[in-house]
Scaffold this active site. Sequence first.
Site, PDB file in Angstrom:
ATOM      1  N   GLU A 259      11.389  -7.856  -1.216  1.00  0.00           N
ATOM      2  CA  GLU A 259      11.727  -6.614  -1.073  1.00  0.00           C
ATOM      3  C   GLU A 259      11.350  -6.532   0.297  1.00  0.00           C
ATOM      4  O   GLU A 259       9.018  -6.243   0.487  1.00  0.00           O
ATOM      5  CB  GLU A 259      11.014  -5.347  -1.940  1.00  0.00           C
ATOM      6  CG  GLU A 259      11.772  -4.900  -2.853  1.00  0.00           C
ATOM      7  CD  GLU A 259      13.098  -4.683  -2.666  1.00  0.00           C
ATOM      8  OE1 GLU A 259      13.955  -4.147  -1.609  1.00  0.00           O
ATOM      9  OE2 GLU A 259      13.857  -4.725  -3.917  1.00  0.00           O
ATOM     10  N   LEU A 260      10.954  -6.695   1.679  1.00  0.00           N
ATOM     11  CA  LEU A 260      11.013  -6.532   2.696  1.00  0.00           C
ATOM     12  C   LEU A 260      11.291  -5.896   4.036  1.00  0.00           C
ATOM     13  O   LEU A 260      11.104  -4.530   3.750  1.00  0.00           O
ATOM     14  CB  LEU A 260      11.149  -8.319   3.930  1.00  0.00           C
ATOM     15  CG  LEU A 260      10.324  -9.409   2.220  1.00  0.00           C
ATOM     16  CD1 LEU A 260      10.976 -10.404   3.157  1.00  0.00           C
ATOM     17  CD2 LEU A 260       9.378  -9.645   1.680  1.00  0.00           C
TER      18      LEU A 260
ATOM     19  N   PHE B 240       1.072  -1.369   0.355  1.00  0.00           N
ATOM     20  CA  PHE B 240      -0.191  -0.124  -0.779  1.00  0.00           C
ATOM     21  C   PHE B 240       1.053   1.256  -0.159  1.00  0.00           C
ATOM     22  O   PHE B 240       0.271   2.411  -1.066  1.00  0.00           O
ATOM     23  CB  PHE B 240      -0.653  -0.069   0.734  1.00  0.00           C
ATOM     24  CG  PHE B 240       0.239   0.276   2.631  1.00  0.00           C
ATOM     25  CD1 PHE B 240       0.200   1.586   3.009  1.00  0.00           C
ATOM     26  CD2 PHE B 240       0.102  -0.883   3.827  1.00  0.00           C
ATOM     27  CE1 PHE B 240       0.608   1.687   3.718  1.00  0.00           C
ATOM     28  CE2 PHE B 240       0.851  -0.512   5.106  1.00  0.00           C
ATOM     29  CZ  PHE B 240       1.000   0.527   4.866  1.00  0.00           C
TER      30      PHE B 240
ATOM     31  N   VAL C 134       4.782 -12.292   5.253  1.00  0.00           N
ATOM     32  CA  VAL C 134       4.147 -13.372   4.134  1.00  0.00           C
ATOM     33  C   VAL C 134       6.032 -13.357   3.560  1.00  0.00           C
ATOM     34  O   VAL C 134       5.602 -14.119   2.818  1.00  0.00           O
ATOM     35  CB  VAL C 134       3.324 -11.961   3.679  1.00  0.00           C
ATOM     36  CG1 VAL C 134       2.372 -12.437   1.730  1.00  0.00           C
ATOM     37  CG2 VAL C 134       2.423 -11.355   5.028  1.00  0.00           C
ATOM     38  N   GLY C 135       6.884 -12.410   3.468  1.00  0.00           N
ATOM     39  CA  GLY C 135       7.272 -12.843   2.519  1.00  0.00           C
ATOM     40  C   GLY C 135       8.333 -14.304   2.867  1.00  0.00           C
ATOM     41  O   GLY C 135       8.496 -15.129   1.803  1.00  0.00           O
TER      42      GLY C 135
ATOM     43  N   SER D 194       5.567  -7.772   3.673  1.00  0.00           N
ATOM     44  CA  SER D 194       6.283  -7.595   5.630  1.00  0.00           C
ATOM     45  C   SER D 194       7.304  -8.812   5.739  1.00  0.00           C
ATOM     46  O   SER D 194       6.783  -9.789   4.457  1.00  0.00           O
ATOM     47  CB  SER D 194       4.755  -8.238   6.502  1.00  0.00           C
ATOM     48  OG  SER D 194       4.725  -9.451   6.002  1.00  0.00           O
TER      49      SER D 194
ATOM     50  N   CYS E  12       9.129   1.346   3.801  1.00  0.00           N
ATOM     51  CA  CYS E  12       9.909   1.038   3.884  1.00  0.00           C
ATOM     52  C   CYS E  12      11.996   1.785   4.210  1.00  0.00           C
ATOM     53  O   CYS E  12      12.272   0.591   5.008  1.00  0.00           O
ATOM     54  CB  CYS E  12      10.406   0.246   2.903  1.00  0.00           C
ATOM     55  SG  CYS E  12       9.416  -0.623   2.063  1.00  0.00           S
ATOM     56  N   THR E  13      12.129   2.254   4.252  1.00  0.00           N
ATOM     57  CA  THR E  13      12.668   2.612   4.294  1.00  0.00           C
ATOM     58  C   THR E  13      13.156   4.186   5.064  1.00  0.00           C
ATOM     59  O   THR E  13      14.470   4.786   5.356  1.00  0.00           O
ATOM     60  CB  THR E  13      13.946   4.208   3.042  1.00  0.00           C
ATOM     61  OG1 THR E  13      12.919   4.683   1.581  1.00  0.00           O
ATOM     62  CG2 THR E  13      14.080   2.735   1.837  1.00  0.00           C
TER      63      THR E  13
ATOM     64  N   ALA F 215      15.392   7.112  -2.154  1.00  0.00           N
ATOM     65  CA  ALA F 215      16.206   6.441  -2.936  1.00  0.00           C
ATOM     66  C   ALA F 215      15.923   6.589  -4.430  1.00  0.00           C
ATOM     67  O   ALA F 215      14.532   7.289  -4.892  1.00  0.00           O
ATOM     68  CB  ALA F 215      16.308   5.111  -2.817  1.00  0.00           C
TER      69      ALA F 215
ATOM     70  N   GLU G  80      10.427  -3.790  13.205  1.00  0.00           N
ATOM     71  CA  GLU G  80      10.071  -2.504  11.638  1.00  0.00           C
ATOM     72  C   GLU G  80       8.171  -2.455  12.477  1.00  0.00           C
ATOM     73  O   GLU G  80       7.370  -2.844  12.455  1.00  0.00           O
ATOM     74  CB  GLU G  80       9.811  -3.098  11.391  1.00  0.00           C
ATOM     75  CG  GLU G  80       9.327  -2.424   9.344  1.00  0.00           C
ATOM     76  CD  GLU G  80       9.533  -2.273   8.464  1.00  0.00           C
ATOM     77  OE1 GLU G  80       8.865  -3.597   8.276  1.00  0.00           O
ATOM     78  OE2 GLU G  80       9.511  -1.468   7.629  1.00  0.00           O
TER      79      GLU G  80
HETATM   80  C1  UN1 Z   1       9.651   1.710  -0.249  1.00  0.00           C
HETATM   81  O1  UN1 Z   1       9.209   2.093   0.558  1.00  0.00           O
HETATM   82  O2  UN1 Z   1       8.248   0.829  -0.149  1.00  0.00           O
HETATM   83  O3  UN1 Z   1      13.610   5.253  -0.977  1.00  0.00           O
HETATM   84  C2  UN1 Z   1      10.031   2.479  -0.795  1.00  0.00           C
HETATM   85  C3  UN1 Z   1      12.770   5.357  -1.111  1.00  0.00           C
HETATM   86  C4  UN1 Z   1      11.564   5.572  -2.281  1.00  0.00           C
HETATM   87  C5  UN1 Z   1      11.295   4.323  -2.152  1.00  0.00           C
HETATM   88  C6  UN1 Z   1      10.521   3.055  -1.341  1.00  0.00           C
HETATM   89  N1  UN1 Z   1      12.278   5.708  -3.354  1.00  0.00           N
HETATM   90  O4  UN1 Z   1      12.257   6.081   0.412  1.00  0.00           O
END
Ligand code: UN1
Length: 519
Positions: A265-266, A163, A247-248, A244, A299-300, A469, A406
């Site tokens: 990409e977890l 999401f 699930v991954g 997550s 995720c970051t 990124a 996390e």
């Molecule tokens: C993510 O949170 O799934 O670097 C990806 C970043 C974004 C991508 C995040 N370009 O924060």
Amino acid sequence: LSSRAASVLNALDIPTAKEVPGVYDGTWTGSGEVLESVCPTTGEVLARVQAASPHELQTALAKSREAYKFLRSVPAPRRGEILRQIREALAAKRDELGALISLEMGKIRTEGVGEVQEFVDIADYGVGLSRMMNGRVVASERPGHSILEVPNPLGVVAVLSAFNFPVAVYGWNLALAFAAGNATVWKPSPSTPLCSIAVTKIVSGVLERNGIPGAAASLVIGGKDVGEAIVENKSVDMVSFTGSEAVGRQVAKVVQGRFGKVLLELGGNNASIVMPDADLSLAVPAVFFGAVGTAGQRCTSTRRLYLHRDIAPSFLSRLLSLYKSLGPGDPLAPATLLGPLHTRAAVGIYSSAIERLRASGAELLCGAAPYATGELPGALHGGNWVRPTVAVPTKVDLEHDVWRTETFAPVLCVGVFDELEEAIEWNNGVPQGLSSSLWTRDVRNVGKWIGPAGSDCGIVNVNVGTSGAEIGAAFGGNKSTGWGRESGGDAWKQYVRWSACTLNFSDDAPLAQGVSFAP
Ligand code: UN1
């Protein structure tokens, strides 16, 4: 429907009067369960979407395989030209799509538009790649022989996206998979169906105008059942999954159990380390954005902050004054910096993280509670609002949940260190390995940080925060983050099967390694 929502949906021709079909495989269908798209800002139901029935899913997978057979024979530069048209069509709707992301996911508008920009950028990248996905010629030990390493498309790539980036992560996968000649089947998060429908309308319009079967970029909206059926299906050659760790792990087991490929990409549990020589006027706002941007749902996102003892008090007081300036607002409004959490359930996850911190004896410097309805402006009632939180646990104990897990919410844990080596150990001492950032002006620290004894993450930044990124570099992490790479760098090499082809142009057929086998 409120006029706020209606204007965003109308701009992208999303019909809301009746249920919206959630399956595209060349034609739009959908007769499975009905999912609701709920606005995280207000709780308003934006639309009802009809998910894929089991039969519709199987049909879409079969049509995607047919579309792949078509696409693999289209020359790669021609596929690139179609990608260029997709790029143009997306760019023409950048603001409208950005607003839809903001409406349905809850991130602020500039981040929504920025997310569409990532799709535009990776499409550009895919256009270039379409003329550069080259194999190699290897020197053979046998006279008159050549060895070619040839990349060919894999087949059908399923993209199971999350999401939090409801458009860009699909874009990263589509651009590379399509340039390489694969068909994609997209299963977005069931809570952001409208973003995927709007994007698929744009992409399929371009495919159809170019005589490419629409099932080259299929869409199957659905919940867990649809996801499981895709993961189990042998005709899906690669599953690219974002989500997550729990699930991954399941996805990896099932797909590898049938010898399919996975790209994972977890979770991330990203740290910023601030050295005493850092330029705090850069570091403080960057940490603030990393921890609070997207309401901590990247995720970051920055989840851990390690401050050198010498600057810890001044850093924290500057950071806290930024936190104090923050208030909730409609993410569609230009001045808003803090949007809602995406779901009601996420508020519960935030609250239990705060509880865990409190129980561990952590000092809570700010935030530490969801907003009660009475504390919110009327327009935000019904949304999922929490206060960004900064916590100082009693010590940096990496075995403790508050440091190891996390929490997908704006909760930042702070620890104080004396030596860089100690901070790097803390950075690396968690299961995840996505992103990391060091703030320093001393090149010797940089050398340590990016070298073999440095950060073990996939993303290792210097004087740049953990999030945000660019698409040009490979995006992904190590350890429990899943080792997958998307976007730039060498990521495209995961979307092809490699053949080593030895060709004999000579009048003899010598065996390798000088073996003689004459009767
Ligand atoms: C993510 O949170 O799934 O670097 C990806 C970043 C974004 C991508 C995040 N370009 O924060």
